[in-house]
Scaffold this motif. Structure first.
Motif, PDB file in Angstrom:
ATOM      1  N   GLU A 150      -2.860   5.606   2.743  1.00 36.07           N
ATOM      2  CA  GLU A 150      -1.892   4.606   3.194  1.00 36.07           C
ATOM      3  C   GLU A 150      -1.072   5.244   4.309  1.00 36.07           C
ATOM      4  OE1 GLU A 150       0.361   2.955  -0.054  1.00 36.07           O
ATOM      5  OE2 GLU A 150       2.072   2.588   1.265  1.00 36.07           O
ATOM      6  N   TYR A 170       2.193   4.853   7.253  1.00 30.02           N
ATOM      7  CA  TYR A 170       3.329   4.146   7.866  1.00 30.02           C
ATOM      8  C   TYR A 170       2.917   4.073   9.336  1.00 30.02           C
ATOM      9  CZ  TYR A 170       8.312   3.376   9.084  1.00 30.02           C
ATOM     10  OH  TYR A 170       9.499   2.859   9.551  1.00 30.02           O
ATOM     11  N   LEU A 188      11.665   0.437   3.836  1.00 36.27           N
ATOM     12  CA  LEU A 188      10.225   0.395   3.543  1.00 36.27           C
ATOM     13  C   LEU A 188       9.863   1.490   2.545  1.00 36.27           C
ATOM     14  CD1 LEU A 188       8.828   0.027   7.187  1.00 36.27           C
ATOM     15  CD2 LEU A 188       9.409  -1.786   5.563  1.00 36.27           C
ATOM     16  N   PHE A 221       6.456   3.581   0.707  1.00 39.64           N
ATOM     17  CA  PHE A 221       5.028   3.900   0.874  1.00 39.64           C
ATOM     18  C   PHE A 221       4.564   4.760  -0.282  1.00 39.64           C
ATOM     19  CE2 PHE A 221       6.643   3.138   5.114  1.00 39.64           C
ATOM     20  CZ  PHE A 221       5.685   2.295   5.644  1.00 39.64           C
ATOM     21  N   ALA A 271       6.550   3.233  -3.189  1.00 38.61           N
ATOM     22  CA  ALA A 271       6.215   1.812  -3.351  1.00 38.61           C
ATOM     23  C   ALA A 271       5.816   1.528  -4.799  1.00 38.61           C
ATOM     24  CB  ALA A 271       5.085   1.425  -2.393  1.00 38.61           C
ATOM     25  N   LYS A 310       7.490  -2.610  -5.046  1.00 40.37           N
ATOM     26  CA  LYS A 310       7.443  -3.457  -3.842  1.00 40.37           C
ATOM     27  C   LYS A 310       7.326  -2.565  -2.624  1.00 40.37           C
ATOM     28  CE  LYS A 310      11.516  -5.445  -4.702  1.00 40.37           C
ATOM     29  NZ  LYS A 310      12.812  -6.133  -4.457  1.00 40.37           N
ATOM     30  N   ARG A 311       7.068  -3.163  -1.492  1.00 39.95           N
ATOM     31  CA  ARG A 311       6.836  -2.381  -0.277  1.00 39.95           C
ATOM     32  C   ARG A 311       8.042  -2.399   0.659  1.00 39.95           C
ATOM     33  NH1 ARG A 311       2.043  -0.588  -1.009  1.00 39.95           N
ATOM     34  NH2 ARG A 311       2.203   0.586   0.921  1.00 39.95           N
ATOM     35  N   SER A 312       9.026  -3.275   0.387  1.00 41.51           N
ATOM     36  CA  SER A 312      10.221  -3.272   1.237  1.00 41.51           C
ATOM     37  C   SER A 312      11.378  -3.908   0.498  1.00 41.51           C
ATOM     38  CB  SER A 312       9.965  -4.011   2.553  1.00 41.51           C
ATOM     39  OG  SER A 312       9.804  -5.391   2.313  1.00 41.51           O
TER      40      SER A 312
END
Lengths: 151, 79, 151, 79
Positions: free
Chosen positions: C61, C63, D6, D8, D12, D17-19
């Motif tokens: 993954e 960014y 954000l 990651f 995450a 959640k991602r944000s």
């Protein structure tokens, strides 16, 4: 090009697929391969005069039996000196157009530091011990390369 | 006794051929072979040469035996 | 994959052709490219226990925006530190099967010594600064990789 | 003022959640943001975290501005 995960050295008069060479040395416990891809370059500086000459094409000639023997010696020596898994060396002979690969050395190792060190050592040694000769052909003549001084 | 001498690259250009059959005496060394080649192909004497016997690098005092494959060449330049 | 002889960095979710990456960095004055090819390996030693685990597949993954920015910073820094011509970095994201290439770094340089040094430096830095994360999926679970300590 | 955070990888997973949209006061720092995130997602506090502001690595005392894109993540592991 079917065997995977073993050392090999070869001479070939056909084009070299760098990708396939690199992938043949990969054993399942390794995560990185370092590959040196040497190729026919268009411009070369003449050592004595500093002049830049344009090469039209190259011709490599090998003492085939001895070249393969010397490559196998380098592979054995590299295994003694470095913690590496597998080595592949393929050198092309005959006529090479500009940009074509002349030599590929791929080394797979559990730790990439050893792969870098072994690959760099192998190309240095190959250029000093393996009986292969390069002829550079220019628009106005040709010359056998003088090789690389030991360092 | 008889040996076969191989030439590559610059030495093949100088000799004008890729191999040569030589008769040498018992006890001959690589140096003896070189001396005979210099008399046949004088420009070879101006080169810095390497010599191999049966596909192994040899020294000037290495002994040459009947049937050996000897090669004479300038600095390698592969890669 | 058309531009030749320039720096580039990319993220991709599709398979990486190592050969094409290596060849895109080649300018006409160079004679050697050094390539680091990292790939999903089947067996990994767990740092804490020494146990060997079998990985089924990986997921990377990124960014994305920051990863590309950090890769461009590494390319700029490598040009300052080493005498090199061009650099290519391609990192894959998403799901990777065992044996598939996760990252390729290719460096072309007039002298191979610089290409080796720069390529080794780039992968070390990439693993410490570029915001990409690897998840290892095993038969009995999954874990985000803890990355590599700075050395 | 409002910022977007954000997540990651491991962060995450922890946040689920991602944000996340956050309201923070003028003069807030990265540390302020982390404190707010720890109260919302307590397991985050057990992680060694990196923080970036507008896609640049930031320190705990870096100032956060309205509209910034802040990311919070564990040690990178690409390659």
């Amino acid at each position: 090009m079917a065997t995977v995960g073993m050392d090999f050295c070869e001479l070939t008069t056909g084009p070299i697929n760098v990708n396939l060479v690199a992938r043949r040395v990969v054993p399942p416990e390794c995560g990185a391969t370092v590959t040196l891809d040497g190729y026919a370059r268009r411009f070369t500086k003449v050592k004595t005069t500093g002049e830049i000459r344009e090469t039209l094409y190259l011709e490599y000639e090998a003492y085939e039996g001895m070249a393969l023997k010397e490559m196998r010696k380098l592979i054995d020596a590299a295994h003694s000196k470095f913690e590496i898994s597998n080595i592949g060396i393929v050198h092309r002979t005959g006529k090479l157009e500009i940009g074509e690969t002349s030599v590929v050395i791929s080394v797979a190792a559990p730790h990439r530091k050893d792969a870098f060190a072994a690959c760099e050592w192998l190309i240095k040694e190959l250029k000093q011990t393996v009986p292969i000769w390069k002829k550079e052909v220019y628009a106005d003549g040709e010359a056998w390369s003088e090789g690389e001084a030991a360092s | 006794m008889q040996i076969k001498v191989l030439f590559f690259g610059a030495t093949a250009d100088i000799a004008g051929k890729r191999s040569e059959e030589l008769q040498v005496n018992e006890g001959a060394t690589a140096k003896t072979v070189l001396a005979e080649l210099f008399s046949r192909f004088p420009p070879l004497a101006a080169q810095k040469l390497h010599i191999s016997i049966d596909q192994e690098y040899a020294r000037e005092d290495s002994i040459v035996k009947n049937g050996n494959e000897v090669a004479v060449f300038t600095a390698v330049s592969g890669g």
